[in-house]
Design a protein around this motif. Structure first.
Motif, short mmCIF file in Angstrom:
data_model
loop_
_atom_site.label_atom_id
_atom_site.label_comp_id
_atom_site.label_asym_id
_atom_site.label_seq_id
_atom_site.Cartn_x
_atom_site.Cartn_y
_atom_site.Cartn_z
N TRP A 43 -5.77 -4.60 -6.85
CA TRP A 43 -4.80 -4.06 -5.89
C TRP A 43 -5.48 -3.79 -4.55
O TRP A 43 -4.96 -4.12 -3.49
N TYR A 44 -6.67 -3.22 -4.57
CA TYR A 44 -7.42 -2.93 -3.34
C TYR A 44 -7.80 -4.23 -2.62
O TYR A 44 -7.61 -4.36 -1.40
N LEU A 71 2.19 0.68 4.78
CA LEU A 71 2.71 1.02 3.44
C LEU A 71 1.70 0.65 2.35
O LEU A 71 1.51 1.40 1.40
N PHE A 72 1.05 -0.51 2.50
CA PHE A 72 0.02 -0.90 1.54
C PHE A 72 -1.14 0.11 1.57
O PHE A 72 -1.66 0.49 0.53
N GLY A 73 -1.55 0.51 2.75
CA GLY A 73 -2.64 1.49 2.88
C GLY A 73 -2.29 2.82 2.25
O GLY A 73 -3.10 3.41 1.52
N LEU A 74 -1.09 3.31 2.52
CA LEU A 74 -0.65 4.56 1.89
C LEU A 74 -0.52 4.39 0.38
O LEU A 74 -0.79 5.31 -0.38
N GLN A 76 -2.47 2.75 -1.44
CA GLN A 76 -3.80 2.92 -2.01
C GLN A 76 -4.04 4.38 -2.40
O GLN A 76 -4.57 4.67 -3.47
N PHE A 77 -3.63 5.29 -1.52
CA PHE A 77 -3.78 6.71 -1.82
C PHE A 77 -2.90 7.12 -2.99
O PHE A 77 -3.34 7.83 -3.90
N VAL A 78 -1.66 6.66 -2.97
CA VAL A 78 -0.73 7.00 -4.06
C VAL A 78 -1.27 6.47 -5.39
O VAL A 78 -1.25 7.18 -6.40
N ILE A 83 -3.53 7.13 -10.74
CA ILE A 83 -4.52 6.78 -11.75
C ILE A 83 -5.26 8.03 -12.22
O ILE A 83 -5.50 8.20 -13.42
N THR A 84 -5.60 8.90 -11.29
CA THR A 84 -6.28 10.15 -11.66
C THR A 84 -5.40 10.99 -12.57
O THR A 84 -5.86 11.51 -13.60
N PHE A 85 -4.14 11.13 -12.24
CA PHE A 85 -3.19 11.90 -13.05
C PHE A 85 -3.03 11.28 -14.43
O PHE A 85 -3.09 11.97 -15.45
#
Length: 112
Positions: A43-44, A71-74, A76-78, A83-85
């Protein structure tokens, strides 16, 4: 801690590491982490490669000054937070009980 005590502790850990239960724990961990890491890296790199090779697409405006690239950059944060959750919930449910049982075996008093 004396060298003798440290050696006994290391021997106990190495013995535990060779058990089927420990190997099952490692397999379960790797079965989650490796595919999830592969997904995130794909994805990255999609984001990076599109930024390099498809700037027209990434620069298309969606609404106002918001572009597909933004939107793609944001995303990445989402994705990172998701994934952490997901990992934390999965580890609490699947991994931690197994690890606690193994840890209890390691911490149990040894017969001399």
């Amino acid at each position: 801690m004396s060298n003798d005590a440290r050696t006994q502790q290391e021997d106990a850990y190495l013995a535990l590491q060779s058990t089927d239960e420990f190997q099952a724990l490692r397999k379960k961990f790797r079965g989650f982490v490796f595919p999830m890491t592969g997904f995130f890296l794909a994805w990255y790199f999609l984001y990076v490669l599109l930024s390099i090779f498809a700037p027209g697409f990434m620069g298309q405006k969606v609404a106002g000054n918001i572009t597909i690239g933004l939107l793609f950059g944001l995303g990445q944060f989402v994705t990172t937070f998701a994934i952490t959750f997901i990992y934390a919930r999965w580890a609490n449910r699947e991994l931690d009980p197994m690890a606690e049982r193994l840890g209890a075996r390691l911490d149990a008093p040894k017969e001399v």
